[in-house]
Structures are given as C-alpha cells and as structure tokens.
Design a protein around this motif. Structure first.
Motif, PDB file in Angstrom:
ATOM      1  N   ALA A  63       0.817  -1.219   0.000  1.00  0.00           N
ATOM      2  CA  ALA A  63       0.000   0.000   0.000  1.00  0.00           C
ATOM      3  C   ALA A  63       0.850   1.267   0.000  1.00  0.00           C
ATOM      4  CB  ALA A  63      -0.927  -0.002   1.206  1.00  0.00           C
ATOM      5  N   LEU A  64       1.926   1.284   0.781  1.00  0.00           N
ATOM      6  CA  LEU A  64       2.705   2.510   0.956  1.00  0.00           C
ATOM      7  C   LEU A  64       3.940   2.596   0.071  1.00  0.00           C
ATOM      8  CD1 LEU A  64       2.569   2.854   4.856  1.00  0.00           C
ATOM      9  CD2 LEU A  64       1.042   3.860   3.141  1.00  0.00           C
ATOM     10  N   GLY A  65       4.382   1.449  -0.474  1.00  0.00           N
ATOM     11  CA  GLY A  65       5.602   1.450  -1.278  1.00  0.00           C
ATOM     12  C   GLY A  65       6.823   1.223  -0.402  1.00  0.00           C
ATOM     13  N   PRO A  66       7.999   1.224  -0.997  1.00  0.00           N
ATOM     14  CA  PRO A  66       9.217   0.911  -0.250  1.00  0.00           C
ATOM     15  C   PRO A  66       9.669   2.017   0.704  1.00  0.00           C
ATOM     16  CG  PRO A  66       9.754   1.465  -2.506  1.00  0.00           C
ATOM     17  CD  PRO A  66       8.257   1.414  -2.416  1.00  0.00           C
ATOM     18  N   GLU A  67       9.196   3.257   0.459  1.00  0.00           N
ATOM     19  CA  GLU A  67       9.612   4.379   1.302  1.00  0.00           C
ATOM     20  C   GLU A  67       8.565   5.478   1.220  1.00  0.00           C
ATOM     21  OE1 GLU A  67      13.863   5.971   1.507  1.00  0.00           O
ATOM     22  OE2 GLU A  67      12.849   7.535   0.336  1.00  0.00           O
ATOM     23  N   ILE A  68       8.316   6.120   2.351  1.00  0.00           N
ATOM     24  CA  ILE A  68       7.488   7.320   2.374  1.00  0.00           C
ATOM     25  C   ILE A  68       8.284   8.395   3.098  1.00  0.00           C
ATOM     26  CG2 ILE A  68       5.307   6.062   2.313  1.00  0.00           C
ATOM     27  CD1 ILE A  68       4.952   6.666   5.263  1.00  0.00           C
ATOM     28  N   SER A  69       7.862   9.634   2.956  1.00  0.00           N
ATOM     29  CA  SER A  69       8.574  10.724   3.614  1.00  0.00           C
ATOM     30  C   SER A  69       7.624  11.572   4.431  1.00  0.00           C
ATOM     31  CB  SER A  69       9.266  11.620   2.585  1.00  0.00           C
ATOM     32  OG  SER A  69      10.351  10.960   2.000  1.00  0.00           O
ATOM     33  N   PHE A  70       8.048  11.876   5.648  1.00  0.00           N
ATOM     34  CA  PHE A  70       7.400  12.918   6.427  1.00  0.00           C
ATOM     35  C   PHE A  70       7.908  14.232   5.860  1.00  0.00           C
ATOM     36  CE2 PHE A  70       7.895  16.207   9.592  1.00  0.00           C
ATOM     37  CZ  PHE A  70       6.640  16.258  10.164  1.00  0.00           C
ATOM     38  N   THR A  71       7.019  15.156   5.549  1.00  0.00           N
ATOM     39  CA  THR A  71       7.442  16.468   5.062  1.00  0.00           C
ATOM     40  C   THR A  71       6.658  17.559   5.775  1.00  0.00           C
ATOM     41  OG1 THR A  71       5.874  16.450   3.226  1.00  0.00           O
ATOM     42  CG2 THR A  71       8.095  15.676   2.751  1.00  0.00           C
ATOM     43  N   GLN A  72       7.331  18.657   5.987  1.00  0.00           N
ATOM     44  CA  GLN A  72       6.681  19.843   6.535  1.00  0.00           C
ATOM     45  C   GLN A  72       7.336  21.049   5.881  1.00  0.00           C
ATOM     46  OE1 GLN A  72       6.058  19.975  10.745  1.00  0.00           O
ATOM     47  NE2 GLN A  72       6.106  22.196  10.786  1.00  0.00           N
ATOM     48  N   GLN A  73       6.508  21.990   5.439  1.00  0.00           N
ATOM     49  CA  GLN A  73       7.016  23.199   4.792  1.00  0.00           C
ATOM     50  C   GLN A  73       6.607  24.434   5.572  1.00  0.00           C
ATOM     51  OE1 GLN A  73       5.625  23.474   0.737  1.00  0.00           O
ATOM     52  NE2 GLN A  73       7.326  22.250  -0.026  1.00  0.00           N
ATOM     53  N   GLU A  74       7.471  25.416   5.507  1.00  0.00           N
ATOM     54  CA  GLU A  74       7.127  26.754   5.982  1.00  0.00           C
ATOM     55  C   GLU A  74       7.330  27.680   4.792  1.00  0.00           C
ATOM     56  OE1 GLU A  74       8.542  30.119   9.181  1.00  0.00           O
ATOM     57  OE2 GLU A  74       8.720  28.011   9.749  1.00  0.00           O
ATOM     58  N   ILE A  75       6.332  28.525   4.525  1.00  0.00           N
ATOM     59  CA  ILE A  75       6.363  29.381   3.344  1.00  0.00           C
ATOM     60  C   ILE A  75       6.122  30.834   3.754  1.00  0.00           C
ATOM     61  CG2 ILE A  75       5.321  29.837   1.088  1.00  0.00           C
ATOM     62  CD1 ILE A  75       4.331  26.917   1.106  1.00  0.00           C
ATOM     63  N   HIS A  76       6.949  31.715   3.196  1.00  0.00           N
ATOM     64  CA  HIS A  76       6.764  33.153   3.369  1.00  0.00           C
ATOM     65  C   HIS A  76       6.701  33.771   1.975  1.00  0.00           C
ATOM     66  CE1 HIS A  76       7.692  33.455   7.751  1.00  0.00           C
ATOM     67  NE2 HIS A  76       8.220  32.272   7.486  1.00  0.00           N
ATOM     68  N   TYR A  77       5.747  34.681   1.798  1.00  0.00           N
ATOM     69  CA  TYR A  77       5.519  35.285   0.481  1.00  0.00           C
ATOM     70  C   TYR A  77       6.005  36.724   0.424  1.00  0.00           C
ATOM     71  CZ  TYR A  77       2.446  31.283  -0.161  1.00  0.00           C
ATOM     72  OH  TYR A  77       1.956  30.007  -0.261  1.00  0.00           O
ATOM     73  N   PHE A  78       6.436  37.121  -0.765  1.00  0.00           N
ATOM     74  CA  PHE A  78       6.768  38.499  -1.102  1.00  0.00           C
ATOM     75  C   PHE A  78       7.863  39.073  -0.207  1.00  0.00           C
ATOM     76  CE2 PHE A  78       5.400  42.580  -3.043  1.00  0.00           C
ATOM     77  CZ  PHE A  78       5.329  42.104  -4.340  1.00  0.00           C
TER      78      PHE A  78
END
Length: 129
Positions: A63-78
């Motif tokens: 179901a998940l494949g051989p690897e998954i990744s935890f990801t978190q982003q922080e974004i600032h605009y302009f």
C-alpha cells in the motif's frame, strides 16, 4: 521551476535522517517566495512497523511502497531578496529545533507508518479500486 537546494542533512537518534531543503523562488522583481522544507525519508519495512501492523507487513508495504517521507514546509511570500538568506537561516533553526525531538523519537517511524496506512485504508473505503 523550483530548485531543490539541500541545506542540512542530520542523523536522528532513531536512525532516520532529517533533510532540510530550500525551495525558494523569485516571484516578481526583487520579491521572493521563501520555502523551507523538512523531509524525513522512512523505509517501509517489517522492522520499522509497529507491533500491531507486523502481521500485515506485506499489505502495508504494498500500500505505501518501499519508502514514504514525512514532510513539513514553511512558506513566506513576497520577501525582499536582501532578506532571504537571514530568513532562511532563522526558519531552519526554528523548524529543526522544534521538530528534532519529535522526529527523533524511537516510535516516530512506526507511528507515522501506522497513520499513513490508516489513511490509505480510509481512502479505499471511500474510493474502492
């Protein structure tokens, strides 16, 4: 096109590796969208699975494949181009310090796999193949 620039690769106490990427890009003139992404690749193996999922290991891996990744982003605009380096440094320090204990916990990988497998099962209930 967004360039992935690896800023940091750090080993965690639980054997996983924390990666921090700069995905920033120019917007208009001297203004930038500043994006910092924290990523932790997690192998989907029986050894990493929590005890309650070990009996379902083949199903989880399929179901998940051989690897998954935890990801978190922080974004600032302009953001002014002159402020980008300092902002990236501050974001990296804050994100890494805030997440290191959580991501480095001995049970993190197993719990994350359990959560992602549960999400997969829920999607199948809503959208059978």
């Amino acid at each position: 096109m967004v360039m992935k620039n690896l800023l940091l690769r750090q080993n965690l106490p639980n054997g996983l590796v924390l990666e921090v990427y700069d995905l920033s890009r120019p917007m208009a003139g001297d203004r930038w969208q500043v994006v910092l992404e924290v990523r932790v690749p997690i192998p989907v193996t029986e050894a990493v699975l929590p005890a309650d999922l070990k009996a379902q290991a083949p199903e989880v891996i399929e179901a998940l494949g051989p690897e998954i990744s935890f990801t978190q982003q922080e974004i600032h605009y302009f953001i002014d181009a002159r402020e980008v380096p300092a902002l990236l440094e501050e974001m990296q320090e804050r994100l890494v310090q805030g997440l290191i204990e959580y991501l480095g916990h001995p049970d993190f990988a197993g719990r994350y796999l359990r959560k992602k497998f549960a999400e997969h099962q829920e999607r199948l209930r809503w959208y059978p193949e």
